[in-house]
Scaffold this motif. Structure first.
Motif, short mmCIF file in Angstrom:
data_model
loop_
_atom_site.label_atom_id
_atom_site.label_comp_id
_atom_site.label_asym_id
_atom_site.label_seq_id
_atom_site.Cartn_x
_atom_site.Cartn_y
_atom_site.Cartn_z
N LYS A 131 32.72 18.33 27.02
CA LYS A 131 32.49 19.65 26.45
C LYS A 131 32.83 19.69 24.97
O LYS A 131 32.08 20.25 24.16
CB LYS A 131 33.31 20.70 27.20
N LYS A 132 33.96 19.12 24.59
CA LYS A 132 34.35 19.13 23.18
C LYS A 132 33.36 18.34 22.33
O LYS A 132 32.98 18.77 21.23
CB LYS A 132 35.76 18.59 23.01
N LEU A 133 32.94 17.19 22.81
CA LEU A 133 31.97 16.40 22.06
C LEU A 133 30.65 17.15 21.93
O LEU A 133 30.04 17.19 20.85
CB LEU A 133 31.74 15.06 22.76
N SER A 134 30.19 17.73 23.04
CA SER A 134 28.91 18.43 23.04
C SER A 134 28.93 19.66 22.15
O SER A 134 28.05 19.85 21.30
CB SER A 134 28.56 18.84 24.48
N ASP A 135 29.95 20.50 22.31
CA ASP A 135 30.03 21.72 21.51
C ASP A 135 30.18 21.42 20.03
O ASP A 135 29.55 22.06 19.18
CB ASP A 135 31.20 22.58 21.98
N GLY A 136 31.03 20.43 19.71
CA GLY A 136 31.26 20.10 18.31
C GLY A 136 30.02 19.58 17.62
O GLY A 136 29.65 20.02 16.53
N MET A 137 29.33 18.63 18.25
CA MET A 137 28.15 18.06 17.61
C MET A 137 27.01 19.05 17.55
O MET A 137 26.25 19.07 16.57
CB MET A 137 27.72 16.79 18.36
#
Length: 228
Positions: free
Chosen positions: A131-137
Motif C-alpha cells: 500500500k505504501k509503495l503503491s500510494d506513494g508512487m
C-alpha cells in the motif's frame, strides 16, 4: 517522501518533495495481476527486504554486459528548488539534491555509464508495504505527468521540463508507472525514460537513456524478484 530524477548528461538532479504516502490520487494504468500463488509464494512477495538484501538484487556489470561501468555514489547536496508552471508539483513542495533516493526505509541503488558516451542507466530498489509503495508512487507520478511542460529553478539554474506519460507493460509485476522526461538547460536537451514496477512489497525503478531502460528492465525485475 522525495523523488529525484537525474539528468545524467547534464549532471543535474531534481528533487520533488512529495507528501507522505496517503494519496487519494488515481492509480497507474495497470490491472491487478492474475497470477496464482502458493501460500509460500505470497508470503515471500509480502515480506519486507532489508537494504542489504536489496543490494544483492541489483544488476551488476556481469548482468549488463560489456561496456558498462558502475559509478561511485555521490554525496548528497541540497539546493533551493522552485517549480514554475505546475500547480500539482507546487502543492507537493520542492527541494533539490544530488544523488538522492526515495525515502522508503529499505533501499539500494546503482548507476552505470555505458561505453564512452554520456548515456547512463540507474536502478533503484525499495521495500515497504504494498500500500505504501503503491500510494506513494501513484501520487508522485500523477503530479509529474500532470504537467506536460513546466520549469524548475535549481540552485539558481532554470531547467525547462517536459513530461509525457507512457503506457506501461502490464505483463510485469502488480503495478507499473512509466514516463518520458525532457530536460533543457542552456539550449541543450536531454531525454530520459523512467519506469517503475511494484511487485508485492518490492519497488523497482529503472531510469536513464530510453534504449538502455528498455534493454535492461526485464532482467532487472527478474533479478530483483528472484526467490533464491
Amino acid at each position: 517522501m522525495r523523488v529525484r530524477v537525474a539528468t545524467t548528461a547534464l549532471g543535474i538532479t531534481i528533487a520533488l518533495l512529495a507528501v507522505p504516502a496517503c494519496s487519494t490520487g488515481t492509480k497507474p494504468d495497470a490491472a491487478p495481476s492474475a497470477r496464482a500463488e502458493k501460500p509460500a509464494d505470497a508470503a515471500q512477495r509480502t515480506a519486507l527486504l532489508s537494504s542489504a538484501a536489496l543490494e544483492t538484487r541489483l544488476l551488476d556489470e556481469s548482468d549488463l554486459g560489456s561496456g558498462y561501468l558502475r559509478k561511485p555514489e555521490q554525496p548528497t547536496q541540497h539546493d533551493d528548488v522552485t517549480v514554475v508552471g505546475c500547480p500539482a508539483l507546487n502543492e507537493l513542495g520542492g527541494d533539490a539534491a544530488t544523488g538522492g533516493t526515495l525515502a522508503f526505509p529499505h533501499k539500494a541503488k546503482a548507476t552505470f555509464t555505458h561505453g564512452s558516451s554520456s548515456s547512463e542507466v540507474s536502478e533503484e530498489l525499495y521495500s515497504d508495504s504494498a500500500k505504501k509503495l503503491s500510494d506513494g508512487m501513484s501520487r508522485i507520478f500523477d503530479a509529474m505527468t500532470g504537467c506536460p511542460s513546466y520549469q524548475v529553478v535549481a540552485g539558481g539554474t532554470p531547467i525547462d521540463m517536459g513530461s509525457q506519460k507512457l503506457t506501461p507493460r502490464h505483463d510485469l509485476g502488480d503495478e507499473q508507472w512509466s514516463q518520458l522526461l525532457t530536460f533543457s538547460v542552456g539550449g541543450r536537451s536531454t531525454v530520459m525514460k523512467q519506469t517503475a514496477i511494484r511487485d508485492g512489497s518490492l519497488l523497482l525503478i529503472v531510469s536513464g537513456s530510453p534504449a538502455l531502460v528498455d534493454r535492461h528492465l526485464d532482467k532487472a525485475l527478474a533479478k530483483a524478484t528472484a526467490t533464491s
